[in-house]
Design a protein around this motif. Structure first.
Motif, PDB file in Angstrom:
ATOM      1  N   CYS A  60       0.867  -1.184   0.000  1.00 57.01           N
ATOM      2  CA  CYS A  60       0.000   0.000   0.000  1.00 57.01           C
ATOM      3  C   CYS A  60       0.896   1.224   0.000  1.00 57.01           C
ATOM      4  O   CYS A  60       1.982   1.206   0.581  1.00 57.01           O
ATOM      5  N   ARG A  62      -0.278   4.074   1.282  1.00 59.29           N
ATOM      6  CA  ARG A  62      -0.566   4.616   2.616  1.00 59.29           C
ATOM      7  C   ARG A  62      -0.866   3.441   3.538  1.00 59.29           C
ATOM      8  O   ARG A  62      -1.406   2.417   3.097  1.00 59.29           O
ATOM      9  N   LEU A  63      -0.517   3.578   4.801  1.00 54.69           N
ATOM     10  CA  LEU A  63      -0.822   2.514   5.750  1.00 54.69           C
ATOM     11  C   LEU A  63      -1.836   3.048   6.772  1.00 54.69           C
ATOM     12  O   LEU A  63      -1.481   3.772   7.696  1.00 54.69           O
ATOM     13  N   CYS A  69      -5.163  -5.740   7.780  1.00 58.91           N
ATOM     14  CA  CYS A  69      -4.783  -6.606   6.655  1.00 58.91           C
ATOM     15  C   CYS A  69      -3.263  -6.762   6.606  1.00 58.91           C
ATOM     16  O   CYS A  69      -2.528  -5.897   7.061  1.00 58.91           O
ATOM     17  N   THR A  71      -0.136  -6.253   5.034  1.00 57.04           N
ATOM     18  CA  THR A  71       0.365  -5.410   3.960  1.00 57.04           C
ATOM     19  C   THR A  71       1.570  -4.600   4.436  1.00 57.04           C
ATOM     20  O   THR A  71       1.814  -4.506   5.641  1.00 57.04           O
ATOM     21  N   ASP A 146      -8.685   0.682  -3.842  1.00 58.75           N
ATOM     22  CA  ASP A 146      -8.633   1.867  -2.980  1.00 58.75           C
ATOM     23  C   ASP A 146      -8.934   3.067  -3.879  1.00 58.75           C
ATOM     24  O   ASP A 146      -8.141   3.381  -4.771  1.00 58.75           O
ATOM     25  N   ARG A 183      -6.935   7.474   7.740  1.00 61.37           N
ATOM     26  CA  ARG A 183      -7.319   7.152   6.357  1.00 61.37           C
ATOM     27  C   ARG A 183      -8.256   8.237   5.851  1.00 61.37           C
ATOM     28  O   ARG A 183      -9.445   8.249   6.166  1.00 61.37           O
ATOM     29  N   ARG A 250       0.145  -0.909  14.007  1.00 57.40           N
ATOM     30  CA  ARG A 250      -0.227   0.479  13.707  1.00 57.40           C
ATOM     31  C   ARG A 250      -1.543   0.885  14.361  1.00 57.40           C
ATOM     32  O   ARG A 250      -1.842   2.073  14.475  1.00 57.40           O
TER      33      ARG A 250
HETATM   34  S1  SF4 Z   1      -7.127  -0.149   4.304  1.00 59.99           S
HETATM   35 FE1  SF4 Z   1      -5.372  -1.471   4.656  1.00 59.99          FE
HETATM   36  S2  SF4 Z   1      -5.048  -2.416   2.717  1.00 59.99           S
HETATM   37 FE2  SF4 Z   1      -6.306  -0.600   2.294  1.00 59.99          FE
HETATM   38  S3  SF4 Z   1      -4.872   1.082   1.869  1.00 59.99           S
HETATM   39 FE3  SF4 Z   1      -5.278   1.130   4.036  1.00 59.99          FE
HETATM   40  S4  SF4 Z   1      -3.612  -0.106   4.934  1.00 59.99           S
HETATM   41 FE4  SF4 Z   1      -3.698  -0.597   2.784  1.00 59.99          FE
END
Ligand code: SF4
Ligand SMILES: C[S@@+](CC[C@H](N)C(=O)[O-])C[C@H]1O[C@@H](n2cnc3c(N)ncnc32)[C@H](O)[C@@H]1O
Length: 451
Positions: A60, A62-63, A69, A71, A146, A183, A250
């Motif tokens: 990703c 962005r985290l 998940c 990633t 995304d 996010r 995180r």
């Molecule tokens: S929700 Fe999870 S998988 Fe989707 S961009 Fe964010 S960190 Fe990545």
């Protein structure tokens, strides 16, 4: 409130139980079952039966803090490019064991963020997959998207590769919640993405929402649902926020004091669920909603709803081949998980073996319990006639569990002849009731909350 007291007394807020996307669940898998078993299972595949394929893209840009998940963050495409090399090498190992003529009925790219791939890499990955496992006549390709990490060129590339379904991460539209979960995503960007996907001819669009996030109240969740409805999705997944900072470091960035309490969380789900149903969506299983003409709703009405690692599905393929780090393959004989960390996965593939490193060999008894649990998660009922047709008389072995469940969950679940049914009022307890049929409960793994 009386119903809520009873749900509480039966463990709704205290239980930590699996989501049963497989049975047994991944913590039961053993290192004794790995690449050799994977090779045997691949060799035994019947070319007449199409397989499903899952590809995990663990990157990703962005985290997001809330995300559990598997990633890793990257600002450049070079690790992604090397990862595609490894997937292609994994495909070459699989090709050695795959009987000639096996076809792919379904393909799903998940993550992480598959749309981190630029158009050239989208074509490359898709073509490499199709070269080893050609698409069956009926082929469906779905991708997790995304909306902030996609553009028209990527959507056009996915469409050229026959994407027919897309799943969009939304979570919540209120900026205060978005900031608190790390996010940020505007409604406008999401709307643009939906329009581009529809223009590209995507027939089924799913949106992911999460309840139980910081600062959410019934009113703010309602406002988010209103916006989601304006996007006219075909399906909605409404996940309960799993706060598991011991597993997903995180999440420590999320202030626990801002999370809604147990009862509030329950009301958030109920409020969103009521809105989707009032808007004409059918409730599917424990946490999905679908328009009545969507494949998921049709599958539910026909008793063909299934549950796999991605959640609810109408996919009835018995075999799922998982590619990439941490992916799980499901065969008639059992499960095999690929090495979870990207480095360990790459090492295995570079060493010339399949990537499976732990798994589980299913006994006939496991298969019976797996099917019973799947029936509860999908249909809220264990239907003995269907079970008898699939397993014969051995399904009588479940009768004592039915008796225990009916007694323990009085008013919420009931035994009807040889069947076990979860009543409407008992549906919030579905995972807890399903766990009564789980023969591995005692292994002591930590799962997310049941509510
Ligand atoms: S929700 Fe999870 S998988 Fe989707 S961009 Fe964010 S960190 Fe990545
Ligand atoms: C692979 S992610 C989403 C794909 C894409 N990367 C994106 O962000 O849009 C799949 C979904 O898992 C859900 N999810 C992730 N972490 C979660 C958590 N801790 N609790 C509940 N749901 C979670 C989110 O709804 C998310 O959209």
């Amino acid at each position: 409130m009386e119903n809520l007291d009873q749900l509480r007394a039966l463990g709704l807020f205290d239980s930590r139980v699996p989501r049963y996307t497989s049975y047994p669940t991944a913590p039961v898998f053993s290192p004794a079952v790995g690449a050799d078993f994977q090779a045997e299972c691949l060799e035994r595949l019947d070319p007449a039966k199409p397989v499903s394929v899952y590809v995990h893209i663990p990157f990703c840009e962005r985290l997001c803090w809330f995300c559990a998940c598997r990633t890793q963050g990257t600002k450049t495409l070079s690790p992604v490019e090397s990862y595609l090399d490894t997937i292609e090498a994994e495909l070459a190992h699989i090709a050695v064991h795959l009987p000639r003529g096996v076809r792919m009925g379904r393909l799903h790219w998940g993550g992480g963020t598959p749309t981190i791939l630029p158009p050239a890499m989208i074509h490359r990955l898709s073509q490499s997959l199709k070269a080893v496992i050609p698409p069956a006549e009926e082929f469906e390709f779905s991708v997790e998207i995304d909306p902030t990490m996609v553009d028209d060129a990527k959507i056009a590339a996915l469409k050229d590769e026959d994407m027919s379904r897309a799943s969009l991460g939304i979570q919540d539209f209120w900026d205060k919640v978005q900031k608190a979960i790390g996010r940020e995503q505007s409604f406008e960007a999401t709307e643009r993405c939906v329009r581009a996907l529809r223009d590209a001819g995507v027939v089924s669009l799913n949106t992911d929402l999460v309840y139980g996030l910081p600062y959410q109240t019934v009113d703010t969740v309602r406002a988010s649902v209103e916006k989601v409805l304006s996007l006219a999705p075909d399906r909605v997944a409404l996940f309960g926020y799993a706060h598991v900072p011991h597993m997903s470091k995180r999440q420590n960035l999320i202030d626990e004091a801002t999370l809604p309490g147990d009862v509030e969380r329950y009301h958030l789900f109920c409020a969103a669920s009521a809105m989707f149903q009032e808007a004409g969506f059918d409730a599917i299983g424990i946490d999905h909603f679908a328009r009545p003409d969507d494949g998921l709703a049709t599958a539910m009405r026909k008793g063909r709803l299934r549950r796999n690692f991605q959640g609810y599905t109408e996919d009835t393929c018995g075999t799922l081949i998982g590619l990439g780090a941490s992916s799980i393959s499901r065969f008639d004989g059992g499960y095999v998980q690929n090495a979870a960390a990207t480095g360990a996965y790459t090492q295995r593939i570079d060493a010339g073996t399949l990537a499976g490193y732990r798994g589980y060999c299913l006994t006939e008894q496991d298969k019976l319990h797996a099917r019973a649990i799947e029936m509860l998660m999908c249909d809220f009922r264990i239907d003995s006639r269907t079970l008898r047709a699939e397993f014969g008389d051995v399904c009588g072995a479940l009768a004592p569990i039915h008796g225990t469940v009916a007694a323990k969950f009085q008013g919420m679940a009931e035994q009807m002849g040889e069947d076990l049914r979860i009543r409407e009022e008992g549906r919030p307890l579905t995972r807890i009731i399903a766990a009564e049929y789980d023969q591995f409960r005692s292994i002591g793994a930590t799962f997310s909350r049941a509510s």
